[in-house]
Design an enzyme around this catalytic site. Structure first.
Site, mmCIF file in Angstrom:
data_model
loop_
_atom_site.group_PDB
_atom_site.id
_atom_site.type_symbol
_atom_site.label_atom_id
_atom_site.label_comp_id
_atom_site.label_asym_id
_atom_site.label_seq_id
_atom_site.Cartn_x
_atom_site.Cartn_y
_atom_site.Cartn_z
ATOM 1 N N GLY A 69 -41.720 -8.019 32.300
ATOM 2 C CA GLY A 69 -41.373 -6.678 32.753
ATOM 3 C C GLY A 69 -42.603 -5.813 32.946
ATOM 4 O O GLY A 69 -42.656 -4.980 33.873
ATOM 5 N N THR A 70 -43.596 -5.987 32.088
ATOM 6 C CA THR A 70 -44.843 -5.235 32.223
ATOM 7 C C THR A 70 -45.526 -5.551 33.546
ATOM 8 O O THR A 70 -46.003 -4.650 34.251
ATOM 9 C CB THR A 70 -45.778 -5.548 31.053
ATOM 10 O OG1 THR A 70 -45.202 -5.063 29.840
ATOM 11 C CG2 THR A 70 -47.151 -4.908 31.240
ATOM 12 N N SER A 194 -36.819 -6.078 32.555
ATOM 13 C CA SER A 194 -37.334 -7.193 31.761
ATOM 14 C C SER A 194 -36.178 -7.956 31.130
ATOM 15 O O SER A 194 -35.311 -7.365 30.477
ATOM 16 C CB SER A 194 -38.266 -6.663 30.664
ATOM 17 O OG SER A 194 -38.890 -7.705 29.970
ATOM 18 N N HIS A 196 -35.771 -10.031 28.615
ATOM 19 C CA HIS A 196 -35.516 -10.121 27.179
ATOM 20 C C HIS A 196 -34.882 -8.855 26.613
ATOM 21 O O HIS A 196 -34.466 -8.839 25.458
ATOM 22 C CB HIS A 196 -36.794 -10.478 26.419
ATOM 23 C CG HIS A 196 -37.809 -9.380 26.356
ATOM 24 N ND1 HIS A 196 -38.720 -9.146 27.358
ATOM 25 C CD2 HIS A 196 -38.063 -8.459 25.408
ATOM 26 C CE1 HIS A 196 -39.497 -8.135 27.025
ATOM 27 N NE2 HIS A 196 -39.118 -7.684 25.854
ATOM 28 N N CYS A 322 -47.618 5.556 11.633
ATOM 29 C CA CYS A 322 -48.051 4.691 10.536
ATOM 30 C C CYS A 322 -47.762 3.218 10.793
ATOM 31 O O CYS A 322 -48.175 2.370 10.015
ATOM 32 C CB CYS A 322 -47.382 5.131 9.241
ATOM 33 S SG CYS A 322 -47.862 6.779 8.726
#
Length: 494
Positions: A69-70, A194, A196, A322
């Site tokens: 997808g990227t 994408s 997945h 974090c």
């Protein structure tokens, strides 16, 4: 173990598994060859393209498959921008786009193009009017996700598409999160997704480019995928991806399941603030994905919280600073101006048992409480006068206030000033959520109208201290430069 992170990767759909195994035997040959095995592979690839196009709402020859997808986003952005270079080199995108869009924008800017980031409201939604105001004759492309990957807020795609069409500017929609739940509103020029995310295998992306949209693929090209995505197609994975996407659209089950999961998410949105003190629910409560909910817990280390939930048997994600190796806040939460510390994203996959959600709600309060206790947070997050603040200088509030001003590079105020003297909390070298915890402990030490100045060099403080002020009805005065980090000034109002 309940898996609540479908927004990252959905479990493999049963239809995808069956199709993958079957096509491993039938789709291994080169689909560009004319012999029998090649023709068989070509038939599988063409059928997968037709199924994907039907699900997306476009023509089969408008769909190409990419390795991710990227890659689909990168190819879509670069190809659209290159084709419209003579028109202009300006790219518009929202502040909450997926990192793939932001990275593509960075490359475009480095090559001499310009990028304009569109702000969002506190729900994470772009105003169509802001898009209209930003469109200009040199705008080459607009990028807008259909729904946000961190908080689930849906974007006004149809309104923006109409504006772009009127201005003659193509619109690229990142539909990775919404495509599993239904077709994206029409009017877009390019669409990326994408596999997945909808229960297909990883390693398959989808890029649709409407006929009539100017597009110039960048980089080396070959004969594969109309010259828009080079390299040998992973036909078994593509077939499995298309089969699972088609299965989601084959009947009313998807609509029914979306409604069921929405009710479970509504229960989480309602119960978490009742069960856990000092929680901020994020994202639009109405215009959102049906399966995703995000909330942030004050005075909680996000990484510790996720570890404790994992030990309790729940797989969840986070947009908290974090949990990032860079220790910088989520760009989505930062753009929204909401709390980033202690962030939890729950995204329910198809078939989630309601009993698992109930158990999550039973476990969560004790998990949050244990993390807060380890950090020395007062019971229920209440600011108490018995807590002590760490001052940079002795001698009482007047000396502390002068020290704060000196640290911030500004002249201090005398005891005769009309401005009430304040305390200084030295949180230099401390990471989230400690600067906010120390601020909460210090605020009762000053009178109403007095100030607390927090010295911090953690980037998350720039986001979380103003967010804390909003949640606790205190006044955020502002930020001043300091020798190290910054000085954040808060005035006590209650």
């Amino acid at each position: 173990m309940p898996y609540f992170d479908a927004a990252s990767a959905a479990p493999l759909h049963p239809v995808a598994r069956e199709a993958l195994l079957a096509s491993l035997d039938e789709g291994w040959a080169d689909p560009a060859r004319l012999y029998r095995e090649g023709r068989r592979a070509r038939l599988l690839l063409d059928a997968a393209r037709e199924a994907a196009a039907e699900a997306v709402g476009c023509r089969p020859d408008e769909v190409i498959f990419t390795p991710s997808g990227t890659q689909a986003v990168h190819s879509g952005v670069s190809g659209a921008l290159a084709a419209r270079r003579r028109v202009g080199r300006r790219l518009l995108h929202s502040a909450v786009e997926h990192s793939s869009v932001l990275h593509a924008a960075e490359v475009h800017a480095a090559a001499g193009g310009s990028c304009t980031e569109l702000a969002v409201d506190r729900m994470g939604r772009v105003a169509a009017g802001d898009v209209a105001a930003a469109l200009s004759p040199d705008t080459a492309l607009v990028c807008l996700q259909s729904a946000n990957h961190e908080v689930g807020t849906e974007q006004p795609v149809e309104e923006v598409a109409a504006l772009c069409r009127e201005a003659g500017v193509p619109l690229l929609v990142d539909a990775a999160q919404s495509l599993p739940w239904g077709p994206v509103p029409g009017g877009w020029s390019l669409l990326a997704a994408s596999a997945h995310k909808w229960g297909g295998p990883p390693g398959v992306g989808l890029l649709a480019v409407r006929k009539g949209t100017r597009f110039a693929p960048q980089g080396p090209r070959d004969e594969r995928e109309s010259g828009r995505s080079p390299g040998f197609e992973n036909i078994p994975a593509i077939v499995a991806a298309a089969a699972s996407l088609r299965a989601l659209r084959a009947g009313p089950e998807t609509v029914t399941e979306a409604a069921r999961l929405r009710k479970l998410v509504d229960r989480i949105r309602t119960r978490v603030p009742e069960l856990v003190p000092d929680v901020e629910m994020t994202g639009d409560p109405v215009h959102r994905l049906p399966h995703l909910v995000t909330f942030s817990c004050l005075y909680v280390d996000g990484e510790a919280l996720l570890h404790e939930l994992d030990r309790a048997g729940f797989s969840v994600s986070s947009g908290s600073s974090c949990t990032s190796s860079t220790l910088t806040p989520s760009h989505v939460l930062r753009a929204m101006g909401v709390l980033s510390e202690g962030n939890v994203r729950v995204s329910l996959p198809y078939g989630t048992d309601g009993a698992e959600v109930e158990r999550f709600l039973e476990v969560l309060p004790a998990v949050v409480r244990s993390v807060r206790e380890r950090l020395g947070v007062p019971a229920a997050g209440r600011e108490t006068a018995t807590a002590t603040a760490t001052a940079t200088a002795g001698g009482g509030p007047e000396a502390a206030a002068a020290a704060a001003a000196e640290e911030a590079g500004e002249p201090g105020e005398s005891a005769d000033s009309a401005e009430p003297a304040g305390l200084v909390v030295d949180s230099l070298g401390k990471r989230c959520p400690l600067p906010v915890i120390e601020l909460a402990k210090a605020i009762p030490e000053v009178p109403v109208g007095g100030t607390v100045t927090v010295l911090a060099d953690d980037e998350a403080a720039r986001q979380d201290i103003p967010a804390w002020c909003t949640m606790r009805e205190q006044e955020y005065v502002g930020e001043r430069p300091a020798e190290r980090g910054a000085a954040y000034v808060v005035r006590r109002r209650a």
